[in-house]
Design an enzyme around this catalytic site. Structure first.
Site, PDB file in Angstrom:
ATOM      1  NE  ARG A 128      -1.762   4.263   7.519  1.00 22.02           N
ATOM      2  CZ  ARG A 128      -1.360   3.023   7.222  1.00 22.02           C
ATOM      3  NH1 ARG A 128      -0.164   2.804   6.718  1.00 22.02           N
ATOM      4  NH2 ARG A 128      -2.157   2.011   7.442  1.00 22.02           N
ATOM      5  NE  ARG A 176      -3.164   0.246   3.115  1.00 24.85           N
ATOM      6  CZ  ARG A 176      -3.978   0.330   4.162  1.00 24.85           C
ATOM      7  NH1 ARG A 176      -4.687  -0.723   4.538  1.00 24.85           N
ATOM      8  NH2 ARG A 176      -4.101   1.443   4.842  1.00 24.85           N
TER       9      ARG A 176
HETATM   10  P1  AMP Z   1      -7.312   1.896   6.605  1.00 21.34           P
HETATM   11  O1  AMP Z   1      -7.385   0.910   5.501  1.00 21.34           O
HETATM   12  O2  AMP Z   1      -8.413   1.771   7.604  1.00 21.34           O
HETATM   13  O3  AMP Z   1      -5.941   1.943   7.248  1.00 21.34           O
HETATM   14  O4  AMP Z   1      -7.526   3.338   5.928  1.00 21.34           O
HETATM   15  C1  AMP Z   1      -6.630   3.839   4.940  1.00 21.34           C
HETATM   16  C2  AMP Z   1      -6.780   5.329   4.796  1.00 21.34           C
HETATM   17  O5  AMP Z   1      -8.123   5.634   4.368  1.00 21.34           O
HETATM   18  C3  AMP Z   1      -6.599   6.133   6.071  1.00 21.34           C
HETATM   19  O6  AMP Z   1      -5.237   6.377   6.376  1.00 21.34           O
HETATM   20  C4  AMP Z   1      -7.346   7.415   5.708  1.00 21.34           C
HETATM   21  O7  AMP Z   1      -6.602   8.204   4.810  1.00 21.34           O
HETATM   22  C5  AMP Z   1      -8.557   6.870   4.944  1.00 21.34           C
HETATM   23  N1  AMP Z   1      -9.678   6.567   5.868  1.00 21.34           N
HETATM   24  C6  AMP Z   1     -10.229   5.353   6.152  1.00 21.34           C
HETATM   25  N2  AMP Z   1     -11.220   5.463   7.041  1.00 21.34           N
HETATM   26  C7  AMP Z   1     -11.318   6.779   7.335  1.00 21.34           C
HETATM   27  C8  AMP Z   1     -12.138   7.532   8.208  1.00 21.34           C
HETATM   28  N3  AMP Z   1     -13.067   6.955   8.990  1.00 21.34           N
HETATM   29  N4  AMP Z   1     -11.946   8.889   8.237  1.00 21.34           N
HETATM   30  C9  AMP Z   1     -11.038   9.495   7.466  1.00 21.34           C
HETATM   31  N5  AMP Z   1     -10.208   8.842   6.634  1.00 21.34           N
HETATM   32  C10 AMP Z   1     -10.340   7.490   6.557  1.00 21.34           C
END
Ligand code: AMP
Length: 215
Positions: free
Chosen positions: A169, A158
């Protein structure tokens, strides 16, 4: 009924939520997966989110509200495991309002993992470009290098799993997402599961914690 699955990036939420889907029949909603799908398809949401996601920052709340509405459905009988939402206090309140009456939040389960283990997990993570299954270069390698065991598609890293984005993050998590744990603690909905160790053992503990929340 909603179970909110919380934890820092790399805590194993996605893997565990997939196991809950496969083995218990709960429905997983991952806002990260939903956003990545938008990016892949080049939708307006995807165009707005792509660069923000690659940097490791949060996509604006109004965009996430659209994504949530699109995914949540209206079947009050199903158990929905939310992976990646809410990520700040505004989203926690939004969730309460959007699902009120249809999908009460029955618990917030926190997968707790040490920071050092998290960085190691994220930097070695490889994800299937088709079905989204996660592997790890040393802890959980695919049988054939670069190829998904489940569906045979290619694996990729990713863009937000590079060192700079990982650090952003984790910062975002500490600043914006961790207060959400207190939000649920104050409402008597919080419980913690140790997210370190063997995947199957974590799964058993998590499954039991969720059953307790639902009863
Ligand atoms: P994840 O796969 O959950 O690690 O999400 C990857 C990226 O998607 C995050 O680092 C954010 O940029 C975006 N993202 C996912 N869920 C959210 C959320 N609830 N609010 C804001 N950004 C999100």
């Amino acid at each position: 009924m909603i179970i909110v699955l919380m934890g820092a990036p790399g805590a194993g939420k996605g893997t565990q939520a997939d196991m809950l889907t496969d083995q218990v029949g709960y429905r997983k909603i991952s806002t990260g997966d939903a956003l990545r799908k938008h990016v892949k398809l080049g939708t307006p949401v995807g165009k707005q989110a792509a660069d923000i996601m690659a940097r490791g920052e949060l996509v604006p709340d109004n965009v996430l509200l659209d994504v949530l509405r699109e995914e949540i459905g209206s079947n009050p009988k199903e158990v929905v495991v939310l992976d990646g939402y809410p990520r700040n206090l505004t989203q926690a309140e939004t969730l309460r309002q959007v699902v009120e009456g249809v999908h009460p939040v029955r618990g917030c389960v926190h997968l707790d993992v040490d920071r050092s283990a998290i960085v190691e997990r994220l930097s070695g993570r490889r994800v299937c470009s088709s079905c989204g299954t996660s592997f790890h270069v040393s802890a959980n390698p695919p049988k054939k290098d670069g190829v998904c065991d489940k569906c045979g598609a290619s694996l990729y890293q990713r863009p937000d799993d590079d060192a700079k984005s990982i650090s952003v993050r984790l910062d975002v998590y500490d600043r914006s997402t961790e207060p959400v744990l207190d939000y649920y603690r104050q409402r008597g909905l919080y419980c913690k599961v140790n997210g370190a160790g063997v995947t199957d053992e974590i799964f058993r503990e998590l499954r039991d914690a969720i059953s307790t929340c639902l009863n």
